[in-house]
Design an enzyme around this catalytic site. Sequence first.
Site, PDB file in Angstrom:
ATOM      1  N   VAL A  53       4.826  21.786  29.722  1.00 37.61           N
ATOM      2  CA  VAL A  53       3.684  21.143  31.113  1.00 37.61           C
ATOM      3  C   VAL A  53       2.614  22.201  30.384  1.00 37.61           C
ATOM      4  O   VAL A  53       3.150  23.015  31.130  1.00 37.61           O
ATOM      5  CB  VAL A  53       3.878  20.483  32.525  1.00 37.61           C
ATOM      6  CG1 VAL A  53       2.957  20.431  32.430  1.00 37.61           C
ATOM      7  CG2 VAL A  53       5.611  19.937  32.323  1.00 37.61           C
ATOM      8  N   SER A  57      -3.470  20.911  29.375  1.00 35.26           N
ATOM      9  CA  SER A  57      -4.032  20.083  28.141  1.00 35.26           C
ATOM     10  C   SER A  57      -2.484  18.811  28.104  1.00 35.26           C
ATOM     11  O   SER A  57      -3.667  17.661  28.116  1.00 35.26           O
ATOM     12  CB  SER A  57      -5.165  20.014  27.104  1.00 35.26           C
ATOM     13  OG  SER A  57      -6.118  21.288  27.212  1.00 35.26           O
ATOM     14  N   ASP A  94       5.634  29.629  29.731  1.00 34.79           N
ATOM     15  CA  ASP A  94       5.368  28.622  28.471  1.00 34.79           C
ATOM     16  C   ASP A  94       5.302  29.771  27.614  1.00 34.79           C
ATOM     17  O   ASP A  94       5.568  30.042  26.402  1.00 34.79           O
ATOM     18  CB  ASP A  94       4.135  27.644  28.096  1.00 34.79           C
ATOM     19  CG  ASP A  94       2.817  28.881  28.880  1.00 34.79           C
ATOM     20  OD1 ASP A  94       3.111  29.376  29.266  1.00 34.79           O
ATOM     21  OD2 ASP A  94       1.699  28.598  27.697  1.00 34.79           O
ATOM     22  N   ARG A  95       4.760  31.469  28.384  1.00 32.13           N
ATOM     23  CA  ARG A  95       4.874  32.286  27.071  1.00 32.13           C
ATOM     24  C   ARG A  95       6.322  33.309  26.855  1.00 32.13           C
ATOM     25  O   ARG A  95       6.796  33.724  26.488  1.00 32.13           O
ATOM     26  CB  ARG A  95       3.749  34.020  28.098  1.00 32.13           C
ATOM     27  CG  ARG A  95       2.180  32.888  27.808  1.00 32.13           C
ATOM     28  CD  ARG A  95       1.540  33.673  29.026  1.00 32.13           C
ATOM     29  NE  ARG A  95       0.992  35.140  28.136  1.00 32.13           N
ATOM     30  CZ  ARG A  95       0.093  36.340  28.340  1.00 32.13           C
ATOM     31  NH1 ARG A  95       0.092  36.558  30.274  1.00 32.13           N
ATOM     32  NH2 ARG A  95       0.668  37.209  28.233  1.00 32.13           N
ATOM     33  N   THR A 151     -27.418  21.771  13.239  1.00 32.01           N
ATOM     34  CA  THR A 151     -26.672  21.666  14.751  1.00 32.01           C
ATOM     35  C   THR A 151     -25.400  21.710  14.479  1.00 32.01           C
ATOM     36  O   THR A 151     -24.623  22.684  15.453  1.00 32.01           O
ATOM     37  CB  THR A 151     -27.695  21.361  15.636  1.00 32.01           C
ATOM     38  OG1 THR A 151     -29.030  21.360  15.325  1.00 32.01           O
ATOM     39  CG2 THR A 151     -27.035  21.912  16.800  1.00 32.01           C
TER      40      THR A 151
END
Length: 254
Positions: free
Chosen positions: A7, A10, A109-110, A184
């Site tokens: 999880v 995003s 997660d790391r 741009t």
Amino acid sequence: MLLVIDVGNSNIVLGIYDEERLVRDWRVSTDKSKTIDEYGILFHDLFRLADIVFTDVKDIIISSVVPTLTGVLEKLSRQYFKISPYVVGPGIKTGMPIHYDNPKEVGADRIVNAIAGFEKYRTALIIVDFGTATTFDYVNKKGEYCGGAIAPGLAISMEALFMKASKLPRVDIARPPSIIAKNTVNSMQAGIFFGYVGLVDGIVQRMKGEGKENPKVIATGGLASLIAPESVTIEEVDEFLTLEGLRIIYQRNK
């Protein structure tokens, strides 16, 4: 079968393992407003399209950086799968010493990435994970987590440019034709894309200089395959690193 759930802020990434083989994977948008039942229906529909039923799943492990969804998915596991899931955090055996002022502060997660990376490569590593935030994590040759760096992710950077600069449009994240852009949209893409490549290489090179172990550099996360070809430091992309790390942690705890 084992269901692994990663999880993020995003996306939620799901994987189904049959022993050590990843059978199926899915990536869905993280939605903190969804209820247990709404996620249950979503999982059911994804599984049905893959000819998988809930009773095929014998265990579940969850890594989450979104506390509100951790509880939702724990309850979903019990209600829909009749399983008490493993949740990466205090009390879970990782097999990796964590050298951090407060180990509880390190995102799940790391640590999961670090474990998967060291298990696969057995050498010093820098792991770059392109998520909502981009994280840089250093694992030494002994297999110890040494810390790292956190930078705003590509999407956050692009969104900030749109939100804070009145005349600039919202644009897609993509590699522009040239760093010397002629409009741009391409100018914004050039600044974000090539600027981000420079950020990644700059941080990695500084980490290499401090670590002095000639670490292997691997990348993961949704935008890794976009940035890696332009990077002079990233050696390999492993899109399933986090899922594999969850499988390994499950094996160490079952």
